[in-house]
Design an enzyme around this catalytic site. Structure first.
Site, PDB file in Angstrom:
ATOM      1  N   LYS A   1       0.996  -1.117   0.101  1.00  0.00           N
ATOM      2  CA  LYS A   1       0.003  -0.003   0.066  1.00  0.00           C
ATOM      3  C   LYS A   1       0.976   1.221  -0.019  1.00  0.00           C
ATOM      4  CE  LYS A   1      -4.342   1.153   2.479  1.00  0.00           C
ATOM      5  NZ  LYS A   1      -5.043   0.818   3.827  1.00  0.00           N
TER       6      LYS A   1
HETATM    7  C1  E4P Z   1      -8.169   2.060   3.702  1.00  0.00           C
HETATM    8  O1  E4P Z   1      -7.357   0.991   3.128  1.00  0.00           O
HETATM    9  C2  E4P Z   1      -7.998   2.607   4.926  1.00  0.00           C
HETATM   10  O2  E4P Z   1      -7.434   1.799   5.665  1.00  0.00           O
HETATM   11  C3  E4P Z   1      -9.225   2.968   5.562  1.00  0.00           C
HETATM   12  O3  E4P Z   1     -10.594   2.456   4.707  1.00  0.00           O
HETATM   13  C4  E4P Z   1      -9.478   4.550   6.241  1.00  0.00           C
HETATM   14  O4  E4P Z   1     -10.672   4.571   6.704  1.00  0.00           O
HETATM   15  P1  E4P Z   1     -10.987   5.469   7.654  1.00  0.00           P
HETATM   16  O5  E4P Z   1     -11.306   6.961   7.067  1.00  0.00           O
HETATM   17  O6  E4P Z   1     -12.220   4.944   8.426  1.00  0.00           O
HETATM   18  O7  E4P Z   1      -9.786   5.739   8.839  1.00  0.00           O
END
Ligand code: E4P
Length: 219
Positions: free
Chosen positions: A87
């Protein structure tokens, strides 16, 4: 549409897996911290535990923000397990690193995406997944679902292979709307996934069926 769970909590991952609908996992440094995972080796060990639990793609996020650092960390993460998807944040060096990693056959998830323009760049760079954060967009009084629809449309028109992975999901309805507008993947917390099960008419109907069955079968 593939279902990923957005957590580093092993118990939640197991529960979603046991439902039989889980295709993968996404994590981020905040989710790892929430589980109290500290230190690089513990983080790596935790990724391996997740990969051993789930048959599917597991997104592991780099901490580096410079080109060489992202590549080095990305290669290290990818070497942990074949299920790892690296990522990488949507920044200049991130896009360059996605191109490099993709050329090396290492799968990537371009994260922190908030516009169609960013998604086009992620697609051009060869990202396996692009992660638009719909909940955080909604928090800013914009419409996250519309962004998912725009990106899905642009990718379809141009035959871009990158999969739209809708992230920052806040509700079960978000999951349904993402399915409607063409996201190939959603990543959601356990409660949003389990919320899809619920309907009061299901509970009322089941109660009635069971009580009628009891009446008929009573001696
Ligand atoms: C994406 O891969 C992130 O881990 C995640 O969806 C972020 O979500 P949040 O806005 O609830 O922190």
């Amino acid at each position: 549409m593939k279902f990923f769970i957005d957590t580093a909590k092993l118990a939640d991952i197991k529960e979603a897996k046991d439902l039989g609908i889980l295709d993968g996992v996404t994590t981020n440094p905040s989710l790892m911290a929430k589980e109290g995972i500290k230190g690089q080796q513990s983080v790596f060990d935790h990724y391996v535990k997740i990969c051993e639990l789930v048959k599917g793609d597991v997104s592991a996020e780099v901490i580096a923000t410079d080109y060489k650092g992202i590549i080095a960390e990305g290669k290290e993460l990818a070497s942990l397990h074949p299920g790892i998807v690296v990522k990488v944040p949507m920044i200049k060096d991130g896009v360059k690193a996605i191109r490099y990693l993709s050329n090396q056959g290492i799968r990537t998830n371009c994260t922190l995406v908030f516009s169609a323009g960013q998604a086009i760049l992620a697609g051009k760079a060869g990202a396996t997944y692009v992660s638009p954060f719909i909940g955080r967009i909604d928090d800013q009084n914009w419409d996250g679902i519309t962004l998912i629809a725009h990106i899905a449309q642009i990718y379809a028109i141009h035959g871009i292979q990158t999969q739209v992975l809708a992230a920052s999901i806040r509700s079960s309805l978000h999951i349904v709307r993402c399915a409607e507008v063409g996201a190939q993947v959603v990543t959601a917390p356990l409660d949003a996934i389990m919320g899809l099960l619920k309907h009061p008419l299901t509970d009322i109907g089941l109660e009635k069926f069971l009580s009628d069955h009891k009446k008929v079968n009573a001696k």
